[in-house]
Write a protein that holds these residues in place. Structure first.
Motif, PDB file in Angstrom:
ATOM      1  N   MET A  77      -3.567   0.079  -2.910  1.00  0.00           N
ATOM      2  CA  MET A  77      -3.327   1.454  -2.488  1.00  0.00           C
ATOM      3  C   MET A  77      -4.402   1.901  -1.512  1.00  0.00           C
ATOM      4  O   MET A  77      -4.115   2.601  -0.527  1.00  0.00           O
ATOM      5  N   GLY A  78      -5.657   1.520  -1.760  1.00  0.00           N
ATOM      6  CA  GLY A  78      -6.727   1.857  -0.822  1.00  0.00           C
ATOM      7  C   GLY A  78      -6.514   1.214   0.536  1.00  0.00           C
ATOM      8  O   GLY A  78      -6.712   1.842   1.584  1.00  0.00           O
ATOM      9  N   ALA A  79      -6.097  -0.050   0.527  1.00  0.00           N
ATOM     10  CA  ALA A  79      -5.857  -0.745   1.792  1.00  0.00           C
ATOM     11  C   ALA A  79      -4.718  -0.100   2.572  1.00  0.00           C
ATOM     12  O   ALA A  79      -4.796   0.067   3.800  1.00  0.00           O
ATOM     13  N   LEU A  80      -3.658   0.286   1.886  1.00  0.00           N
ATOM     14  CA  LEU A  80      -2.528   0.927   2.570  1.00  0.00           C
ATOM     15  C   LEU A  80      -2.903   2.315   3.085  1.00  0.00           C
ATOM     16  O   LEU A  80      -2.431   2.736   4.148  1.00  0.00           O
ATOM     17  N   LEU A  81      -3.756   3.018   2.353  1.00  0.00           N
ATOM     18  CA  LEU A  81      -4.257   4.300   2.858  1.00  0.00           C
ATOM     19  C   LEU A  81      -5.056   4.085   4.139  1.00  0.00           C
ATOM     20  O   LEU A  81      -4.939   4.858   5.100  1.00  0.00           O
ATOM     21  N   ALA A  82      -5.855   3.036   4.167  1.00  0.00           N
ATOM     22  CA  ALA A  82      -6.610   2.723   5.385  1.00  0.00           C
ATOM     23  C   ALA A  82      -5.677   2.422   6.547  1.00  0.00           C
ATOM     24  O   ALA A  82      -5.893   2.887   7.678  1.00  0.00           O
ATOM     25  N   LEU A  83      -4.623   1.648   6.291  1.00  0.00           N
ATOM     26  CA  LEU A  83      -3.685   1.318   7.357  1.00  0.00           C
ATOM     27  C   LEU A  83      -2.946   2.564   7.849  1.00  0.00           C
ATOM     28  O   LEU A  83      -2.753   2.749   9.057  1.00  0.00           O
ATOM     29  N   MET A  84      -2.526   3.426   6.924  1.00  0.00           N
ATOM     30  CA  MET A  84      -1.827   4.635   7.327  1.00  0.00           C
ATOM     31  C   MET A  84      -2.722   5.495   8.214  1.00  0.00           C
ATOM     32  O   MET A  84      -2.275   6.032   9.243  1.00  0.00           O
ATOM     33  N   THR A  85      -3.979   5.625   7.835  1.00  0.00           N
ATOM     34  CA  THR A  85      -4.912   6.427   8.616  1.00  0.00           C
ATOM     35  C   THR A  85      -5.157   5.803   9.986  1.00  0.00           C
ATOM     36  O   THR A  85      -5.102   6.483  11.020  1.00  0.00           O
ATOM     37  N   ALA A  86      -5.431   4.504   9.987  1.00  0.00           N
ATOM     38  CA  ALA A  86      -5.735   3.821  11.246  1.00  0.00           C
ATOM     39  C   ALA A  86      -4.540   3.830  12.190  1.00  0.00           C
ATOM     40  O   ALA A  86      -4.662   4.170  13.380  1.00  0.00           O
ATOM     41  N   PHE A  87      -3.369   3.462  11.710  1.00  0.00           N
ATOM     42  CA  PHE A  87      -2.183   3.428  12.561  1.00  0.00           C
ATOM     43  C   PHE A  87      -1.839   4.828  13.069  1.00  0.00           C
ATOM     44  O   PHE A  87      -1.461   5.016  14.223  1.00  0.00           O
ATOM     45  N   ALA A 143       4.296   1.102  13.224  1.00  0.00           N
ATOM     46  CA  ALA A 143       3.864   0.404  12.013  1.00  0.00           C
ATOM     47  C   ALA A 143       3.812   1.318  10.794  1.00  0.00           C
ATOM     48  O   ALA A 143       3.621   0.859   9.675  1.00  0.00           O
ATOM     49  N   VAL A 144       3.957   2.615  11.002  1.00  0.00           N
ATOM     50  CA  VAL A 144       3.765   3.590   9.926  1.00  0.00           C
ATOM     51  C   VAL A 144       4.849   3.484   8.867  1.00  0.00           C
ATOM     52  O   VAL A 144       4.572   3.580   7.661  1.00  0.00           O
ATOM     53  N   ALA A 145       6.093   3.282   9.262  1.00  0.00           N
ATOM     54  CA  ALA A 145       7.203   3.295   8.306  1.00  0.00           C
ATOM     55  C   ALA A 145       7.043   2.217   7.243  1.00  0.00           C
ATOM     56  O   ALA A 145       7.266   2.460   6.048  1.00  0.00           O
ATOM     57  N   ASP A 146       6.659   1.002   7.663  1.00  0.00           N
ATOM     58  CA  ASP A 146       6.494  -0.088   6.701  1.00  0.00           C
ATOM     59  C   ASP A 146       5.362   0.211   5.724  1.00  0.00           C
ATOM     60  O   ASP A 146       5.494  -0.023   4.516  1.00  0.00           O
ATOM     61  N   VAL A 147       4.250   0.735   6.230  1.00  0.00           N
ATOM     62  CA  VAL A 147       3.121   1.070   5.360  1.00  0.00           C
ATOM     63  C   VAL A 147       3.532   2.149   4.365  1.00  0.00           C
ATOM     64  O   VAL A 147       3.178   2.093   3.180  1.00  0.00           O
ATOM     65  N   ALA A 148       4.294   3.132   4.822  1.00  0.00           N
ATOM     66  CA  ALA A 148       4.735   4.210   3.936  1.00  0.00           C
ATOM     67  C   ALA A 148       5.601   3.660   2.808  1.00  0.00           C
ATOM     68  O   ALA A 148       5.423   4.017   1.634  1.00  0.00           O
ATOM     69  N   GLN A 149       6.531   2.783   3.135  1.00  0.00           N
ATOM     70  CA  GLN A 149       7.421   2.229   2.118  1.00  0.00           C
ATOM     71  C   GLN A 149       6.629   1.463   1.069  1.00  0.00           C
ATOM     72  O   GLN A 149       6.874   1.599  -0.139  1.00  0.00           O
ATOM     73  N   ARG A 150       5.658   0.688   1.508  1.00  0.00           N
ATOM     74  CA  ARG A 150       4.865  -0.101   0.563  1.00  0.00           C
ATOM     75  C   ARG A 150       3.990   0.807  -0.302  1.00  0.00           C
ATOM     76  O   ARG A 150       3.854   0.591  -1.508  1.00  0.00           O
ATOM     77  N   GLY A 151       3.402   1.827   0.308  1.00  0.00           N
ATOM     78  CA  GLY A 151       2.517   2.713  -0.441  1.00  0.00           C
ATOM     79  C   GLY A 151       3.248   3.515  -1.500  1.00  0.00           C
ATOM     80  O   GLY A 151       2.792   3.605  -2.650  1.00  0.00           O
ATOM     81  N   TYR A 152       4.382   4.092  -1.143  1.00  0.00           N
ATOM     82  CA  TYR A 152       5.123   4.886  -2.120  1.00  0.00           C
ATOM     83  C   TYR A 152       5.710   3.994  -3.217  1.00  0.00           C
ATOM     84  O   TYR A 152       5.883   4.437  -4.358  1.00  0.00           O
ATOM     85  N   GLN A 212      -1.978  11.697   5.199  1.00  0.00           N
ATOM     86  CA  GLN A 212      -2.129  10.856   6.384  1.00  0.00           C
ATOM     87  C   GLN A 212      -0.776  10.477   6.984  1.00  0.00           C
ATOM     88  O   GLN A 212      -0.637  10.363   8.204  1.00  0.00           O
ATOM     89  N   HIS A 213       0.232  10.319   6.119  1.00  0.00           N
ATOM     90  CA  HIS A 213       1.573  10.018   6.622  1.00  0.00           C
ATOM     91  C   HIS A 213       2.117  11.200   7.429  1.00  0.00           C
ATOM     92  O   HIS A 213       2.680  11.028   8.523  1.00  0.00           O
ATOM     93  N   VAL A 214       1.971  12.407   6.884  1.00  0.00           N
ATOM     94  CA  VAL A 214       2.412  13.597   7.612  1.00  0.00           C
ATOM     95  C   VAL A 214       1.699  13.688   8.954  1.00  0.00           C
ATOM     96  O   VAL A 214       2.312  13.965   9.996  1.00  0.00           O
ATOM     97  N   GLN A 215       0.390  13.448   8.957  1.00  0.00           N
ATOM     98  CA  GLN A 215      -0.372  13.518  10.206  1.00  0.00           C
ATOM     99  C   GLN A 215       0.094  12.470  11.203  1.00  0.00           C
ATOM    100  O   GLN A 215       0.206  12.749  12.395  1.00  0.00           O
ATOM    101  N   ALA A 216       0.360  11.256  10.719  1.00  0.00           N
ATOM    102  CA  ALA A 216       0.816  10.200  11.625  1.00  0.00           C
ATOM    103  C   ALA A 216       2.119  10.601  12.314  1.00  0.00           C
ATOM    104  O   ALA A 216       2.300  10.388  13.523  1.00  0.00           O
TER     105      ALA A 216
END
Length: 878
Positions: A510-520, A528-537, A556-560
């Protein structure tokens, strides 16, 4: 059918007197054409709120399907406790249960309107309050809710009144005249003057006091009729209180009946078979005969409750804490021989154990705390987990406690738990998880970036590399926020690749996916955001104890989505989160409102955004506060207030934000952009542009190119014509429709191409950024006018006005310029500052001009303004 029946009984012997005005108000509020969905009856205990609600329901029961629930203090300990008889499958998750209860309440109405009476709403648990909220919010039923003064009600209930869904009616005690009239009607004759005076001095119009007192004194034959008047010998009741009146109404209880009442007072509702195992059933029959308890049967079980919640409250106050502990202990022992039904049952057992004389059971308390956290009930989870930790629980008990503390906003207390935890008995993997959770609390909760980083570094230095997943995942989050995005992405992907399960689960993933969501999101890699969102939720659904991280992930998803320009998707996500988290209202109050405010602000609906963000802010400042939430909400609220035309409020919000100090480097650009909008709202367009460009430089320096686009777009909206080159370059680095629209806008402004500005406005409008569209077409109107294309200018101005109206009459420099044409931008800026009371010298200092230049601009502007008195119809100059 039992669930469709109206169970509340109106006592005809005591008529309703003195309430004609309140009944008329309720009738108007419940009318089909009324703006309200019901009423909230508020008053002191005993003034007659419940009776008034029952009378109103009885009056309309012939044309409506009426439901009635009476909340109680004991029922509040369980999620959906007030709606227990409407629960279908008790093992279902909270969302299914909520939908099931709503369906049971409304599904058998056969087309008739449904109206729900809710008595003592201050005793509702949060999920029960949410059911009421949803019935009203979805217009599925109208409600009459009673609420006791000086009691804290669930936010879902008070919100219905504050948001004007319910009409609040303050129920006052009866007047002296109404009180005397009521007694005379019941007794068939009036009281003597001295008896009436003494009764009034004791009751002061409290209907419950009055009824109990009269019934008691009639039964004791201390009231007697002499001729045409009733007299009262009150020597034994001069100091009567409500509790004593209720005690008198209950009468002298045998030990056996007292045991029945006490068991229900601490644990109602109770299964009849369970109660029969604790007391002689003849005592239950006697209690029923005395009207103290009520027995309800269903196909599956028989349930016993107190006939009135007041009996339990008074009895708990009378018998003393030692006896109550023994009574709860008996219940705990009896329940231990029965299987746990569901999470709510587990929570109830844990709470009973806490206040009983039984020895503590760490396993039960920890399991109950976990169940409460699974239902996102941090207040009860904290109490249970805290007790388990204090009596020497294992790793699960100790590490469960900080999570509900964080969710409840008590971030300093959560850090104290981490700081005092004994790490020696923990495995290296457990220490890694602890370090990650602690760092997250330090970073997001307390705002201590350096301490969070130190905790991560210490864990990396002191733990085996094989256990580093959780801490490396959170370090990737820090890198994504404050460091190069590429390095953060690589670190996060390495964590996911090293996880032993597929798909990965737990804190590390979950921490890694949060990092990816923020970075992307901030780098502009929207694809790349949609795939990260699906995995995180997906992980969040399997691991509800990660709820605090899921809030950050969704933000972070809303911001992206907003940064990329997928504004409709952002609003849909905000709505989805609002509905999902209303099932668990305590944890979601701040974030649900924040997400809605952010999405609406992105769409330009500034007044709606301001209201949502104002609702969100208190959730991040209660108790210790939640630093990260307060900073992002403060930034967005500043912008919303500035755009809505409240420059003073916006400046105050900005000052508070700056006074608190922003510890997050990656939010500096966002804070600077908020300051730019405040300057723009104050009329200082040049400083506003400078701050927007500075915000863009900050974002660029961190590799947050999507954020840079927003900053440059803002400068362009302020009238800066130098942003085109960089925005065109960013089209190759940033994905999503925003950057293309912003580049077209900037290029058109630089070339003073009005037709291209109109095209850019349409691009903004297509992606849902209505306020940017209004600004851009307003700038097109100015260019058309300067090129003497008067018809096109008028059309563009009308379009800008129309778009601005959709945004709630927002106030931006470009839209204000429409009202002051044909002034130059500098002249408008100087006149705006002068209108705020600034002297020429002060204006010159703020805009870095000479006083003589300011005077010249004001003189030429005044001549232009005078000339507009001699314009042709339609606003064109002769």
């Amino acid at each position: 059918m039992r669930r469709g029946n109206y169970h509340c009984r109106v006592e005809s012997a005591w008529p309703l007197i003195g309430r004609a005005e309140e009944l008329a108000q309720i009738s108007r509020a419940l009318a089909s054409t009324s703006q309200y969905a019901g009423v909230l009856l508020v008053g002191d205990a005993g003034v007659g709120k419940s009776r008034l609600a029952k009378e109103a329901l009885t009056a309309i029961s012939g044309r409506c399907d009426v439901r009635w629930i009476a909340a109680s203090a004991s029922g509040a300990a369980l999620p959906l406790g007030a709606f227990a008889e409407w629960i279908g499958d008790p093992g279902a998750d909270p969302t299914v249960l909520v939908h099931g209860v709503i369906g049971a309440l409304t599904g058998i109405s056969c087309g008739r309107p449904v109206i729900l009476g809710v008595d003592d709403a201050h005793h509702l648990d949060d999920l029960s309050a949410f059911v009421v909220h949803q019935l009203v919010h979805r217009r599925l039923a109208k409600v009459i809710v009673t609420l006791r003064n000086h009691e804290t009600a669930p936010a879902a209930i008070t919100g219905l009144w504050k948001d004007a869904y319910l009409q609040r009616i303050d129920v006052q005690p009866l007047t002296r005249q109404a009180s005397d009239s009521l007694i005379a009607t019941v007794l068939g004759a009036p009281l003597t003057a001295d008896a009436a005076e003494r009764i009034w001095s004791l009751t002061h119009g409290n209907a419950l006091f009055l009824r109990h007192l009269v019934d008691q004194e009639l039964a004791s034959r201390r009231m007697s009729r002499d001729g045409g008047l009733w007299s009262w010998r009150d020597d034994s009741t001069a100091s009567t209180t409500l509790g004593e009146l209720v005690d008198a109404q209950m009468g002298a209880l045998t030990d056996a009946v007292g045991e029945v009442v006490d068991l229900l007072a601490v644990g109602e509702p109770l299964d009849a078979d369970l109660l029969a195992g604790l007391v002689d059933w003849s005592a239950v029959d006697e209690a029923c005969a005395k009207g103290l308890v009520a027995l309800r049967h269903s196909d599956e079980q028989s349930i016993v409750r107190l006939a009135h919640p007041l009996y339990g409250e008074v009895r708990r106050a009378r018998v003393g804490p030692a006896r109550l502990r023994r009574v709860r202990g008996r219940l705990v022992s009896a329940l231990s021989d029965t299987p746990v039904v569901d999470a709510r049952d587990l929570i109830r057992r844990g709470l009973l154990l806490l206040d009983s004389d039984q020895p503590p059971d760490v396993t039960l308390l920890t399991s109950a705390a976990g169940a409460a956290l699974q239902l996102l009930d941090p207040l009860r989870a904290e109490r249970l987990a805290g007790a388990a930790r204090r009596i020497g629980g294992d790793y699960a008990a100790n590490m469960l406690h900080p999570s509900p503390l964080h969710l409840a906003g008590r971030v300093t207390d959560a850090e104290a738990v981490f700081a005092t935890a004994r790490l020696e008995p923990l495995t290296p993997q457990q220490r890694s998880d602890v370090a990650s959770f602690r760092a997250a609390n330090l970073y997001a909760g307390i705002g201590s970036v350096n301490r969070a980083t130190q905790v991560i570094n210490d864990a990396l230095d002191g733990l085996p590399a094989a256990t580093h997943g959780a801490v490396v995942g959170f370090r990737a989050v820090l890198m994504a926020m404050d460091g190069p995005s590429t390095a953060a992405i690589e670190a996060a992907e390495a964590v996911l690749a090293s996880e032993p399960t597929d798909p990965p689960t737990g804190i590390a993933a979950m921490g890694a996916l949060l990092a990816l969501m923020t970075a992307f999101g901030y780098a502009g890699r929207a694809d790349a955001v949609a795939d990260v969102a699906q995995r995180g939720y997906g992980i969040a659904q399997r691991a509800p104890d990660l709820s605090a991280i899921v809030f950050a992930f969704t933000e972070q998803h809303v911001q992206a989505l907003l940064l990329a320009g997928h504004l409709a998707d952002a609003e849909a996500l905000a709505h989805q989160w609002e509905h999902q988290t209303l099932d668990v209202p305590i944890a979601s109050r701040g974030y649900a409102s924040l997400f809605m405010g952010q999405a609406l602000l992105g769409a330009g609906r500034v007044n709606d955004a301001r209201e949502w963000l104002e609702k969100a802010m208190p959730a991040f400042t209660r108790f210790d506060g939640e630093k990260y939430g307060s900073v992002i909400c403060g930034c967005d609220l500043t912008v919303a207030r500035a755009l809505a035309g409240y420059p003073e409020d916006a400046a105050a919000t900005l000052n508070a934000l700056e006074a608190e100090h922003n510890p997050y480097g990656f939010l500096e650009s966002r804070c600077e952009l908020a300051a730019a909008w405040v300057a723009a709202a104050q009329g200082a367009t040049t400083p506003a542009t400078e701050r927007a460009l500075h915000a863009a430089d900050l974002a660029c320096g961190q590799g947050h190119f999507a954020q840079e686009v927003v900053c440059l777009q803002t400068a362009t909206r302020f009238g800066d014509a130098t942003t085109a080159t960089r925005l065109v370059e960013l089209c190759d680095r940033v994905q999503g429709p925003r950057v293309a629209a912003a580049a077209t806008h900037a290029s058109a402004l630089a070339a003073r191409d009005a037709d291209l500005l109109v095209a850019a406005s349409k691009q903004y409008e297509r992606i849902g950024d209505i306020l940017s569209a209004a600004d851009t077409v307003a700038q097109a109107a100015a260019v058309y006018r300067s090129n003497d294309r008067r018809g096109a200018a008028l059309s563009a101005q009308e379009c800008a006005d129309r778009l601005a109206q959709r945004c709630g009459s927002a106030k931006t420099p470009a839209l204000r310029a429409l009202k002051t044409a044909p002034l130059t931008a500098r002249q408008r800026e100087i006149l705006d500052l002068a209108s705020q009371g600034l002297s020429n010298k002060q204006i010159a200092a703020r805009l870095n001009l000479s006083v003589r230049s300011v005077e010249g601009h004001r003189y030429r502007a005044s001549k232009k303004k005078y000339s507009t008195l001699f314009t042709a119809p339609g606003g064109e100059f002769k």
